[in-house]
Motif scaffolding. Structure first.
Motif, PDB file in Angstrom:
ATOM      1  N   VAL A   1       0.856  -1.180   0.000  1.00 30.05           N
ATOM      2  CA  VAL A   1       0.000   0.000   0.000  1.00 30.05           C
ATOM      3  C   VAL A   1       0.890   1.227   0.000  1.00 30.05           C
ATOM      4  O   VAL A   1       1.797   1.342   0.826  1.00 30.05           O
ATOM      5  N   ARG A   2       0.617   2.126  -0.948  1.00 27.34           N
ATOM      6  CA  ARG A   2       1.426   3.334  -1.049  1.00 27.34           C
ATOM      7  C   ARG A   2       0.575   4.567  -0.814  1.00 27.34           C
ATOM      8  O   ARG A   2      -0.607   4.592  -1.145  1.00 27.34           O
ATOM      9  N   ASN A   3       1.208   5.578  -0.240  1.00 29.65           N
ATOM     10  CA  ASN A   3       0.579   6.873   0.008  1.00 29.65           C
ATOM     11  C   ASN A   3       1.648   7.922  -0.243  1.00 29.65           C
ATOM     12  O   ASN A   3       2.420   8.252   0.650  1.00 29.65           O
ATOM     13  N   GLY A   4       1.729   8.395  -1.476  1.00 27.62           N
ATOM     14  CA  GLY A   4       2.807   9.311  -1.831  1.00 27.62           C
ATOM     15  C   GLY A   4       4.138   8.596  -1.719  1.00 27.62           C
ATOM     16  O   GLY A   4       4.339   7.540  -2.283  1.00 27.62           O
ATOM     17  N   ARG A   5       5.039   9.154  -0.924  1.00 34.42           N
ATOM     18  CA  ARG A   5       6.353   8.527  -0.735  1.00 34.42           C
ATOM     19  C   ARG A   5       6.361   7.492   0.383  1.00 34.42           C
ATOM     20  O   ARG A   5       7.358   6.830   0.609  1.00 34.42           O
TER      21      ARG A   5
ATOM     22  N   GLU B   1      -1.168  -3.549   7.498  1.00 34.55           N
ATOM     23  CA  GLU B   1      -0.769  -2.541   8.498  1.00 34.55           C
ATOM     24  C   GLU B   1      -1.864  -1.484   8.688  1.00 34.55           C
ATOM     25  O   GLU B   1      -1.634  -0.290   8.469  1.00 34.55           O
ATOM     26  N   PRO B   2      -3.077  -1.858   9.110  1.00 33.36           N
ATOM     27  CA  PRO B   2      -4.167  -0.880   9.206  1.00 33.36           C
ATOM     28  C   PRO B   2      -3.893   0.267  10.163  1.00 33.36           C
ATOM     29  O   PRO B   2      -4.368   1.387   9.932  1.00 33.36           O
ATOM     30  N   ASP B   3      -3.115   0.043  11.214  1.00 32.58           N
ATOM     31  CA  ASP B   3      -2.818   1.128  12.156  1.00 32.58           C
ATOM     32  C   ASP B   3      -1.975   2.209  11.487  1.00 32.58           C
ATOM     33  O   ASP B   3      -2.145   3.401  11.763  1.00 32.58           O
ATOM     34  N   VAL B   4      -1.069   1.812  10.618  1.00 29.71           N
ATOM     35  CA  VAL B   4      -0.253   2.780   9.884  1.00 29.71           C
ATOM     36  C   VAL B   4      -1.135   3.553   8.910  1.00 29.71           C
ATOM     37  O   VAL B   4      -1.051   4.775   8.798  1.00 29.71           O
ATOM     38  N   TRP B   5      -2.003   2.838   8.191  1.00 28.19           N
ATOM     39  CA  TRP B   5      -2.842   3.481   7.173  1.00 28.19           C
ATOM     40  C   TRP B   5      -3.767   4.529   7.792  1.00 28.19           C
ATOM     41  O   TRP B   5      -4.036   5.557   7.190  1.00 28.19           O
ATOM     42  N   LYS B   6      -4.239   4.286   9.024  1.00 27.47           N
ATOM     43  CA  LYS B   6      -5.121   5.244   9.686  1.00 27.47           C
ATOM     44  C   LYS B   6      -4.436   6.585   9.905  1.00 27.47           C
ATOM     45  O   LYS B   6      -5.086   7.623   9.901  1.00 27.47           O
ATOM     46  N   GLY B   7      -3.123   6.571  10.106  1.00 25.04           N
ATOM     47  CA  GLY B   7      -2.390   7.800  10.347  1.00 25.04           C
ATOM     48  C   GLY B   7      -2.054   8.589   9.095  1.00 25.04           C
ATOM     49  O   GLY B   7      -1.562   9.699   9.172  1.00 25.04           O
ATOM     50  N   TRP B   8      -2.300   8.010   7.950  1.00 24.24           N
ATOM     51  CA  TRP B   8      -2.014   8.704   6.685  1.00 24.24           C
ATOM     52  C   TRP B   8      -3.108   9.695   6.355  1.00 24.24           C
ATOM     53  O   TRP B   8      -4.269   9.479   6.634  1.00 24.24           O
ATOM     54  N   GLU B   9      -2.718  10.799   5.759  1.00 29.00           N
ATOM     55  CA  GLU B   9      -3.710  11.801   5.336  1.00 29.00           C
ATOM     56  C   GLU B   9      -3.942  11.690   3.857  1.00 29.00           C
ATOM     57  O   GLU B   9      -3.103  11.301   3.103  1.00 29.00           O
TER      58      GLU B   9
END
Length: 81
Positions: A62-66, A73-81
């Protein structure tokens, strides 16, 4: 993954975001022979082997920009804007 392979640049970007090529390899992948082989290759050879054998990548990627994650890793994804 969504059924398509990562390009060389995409794999480089994901590997850089998660701490290197070793972090994207699934040690429990069905293709255990390729996983074992990759562990003994030099870094430059390892990247090419993983690029050519993407069935050994940890999923999902799963990518979010850089930023990126490999594995669930759902806990990490929740912190992404």
């Amino acid at each position: 993954m969504d059924g398509r392979e990562l390009s060389e640049g995409e794999l480089e970007s994901v590997a850089r975001a998660v701490g290197g090529i070793d972090a994207v390899i699934d040690p429990k992948a069905k293709d255990a022979d390729t996983v074992a082989l990759v562990q003994y290759l030099a870094a430059d050879q390892k990247f090419e082997k993983v690029l050519d054998n993407q069935q050994i990548l940890r999923e999902p990627i799963v990518r979010n920009g850089r930023q990126a994650t490999v594995g669930y890793e759902p806990d990490v994804w929740k912190g992404w804007e």
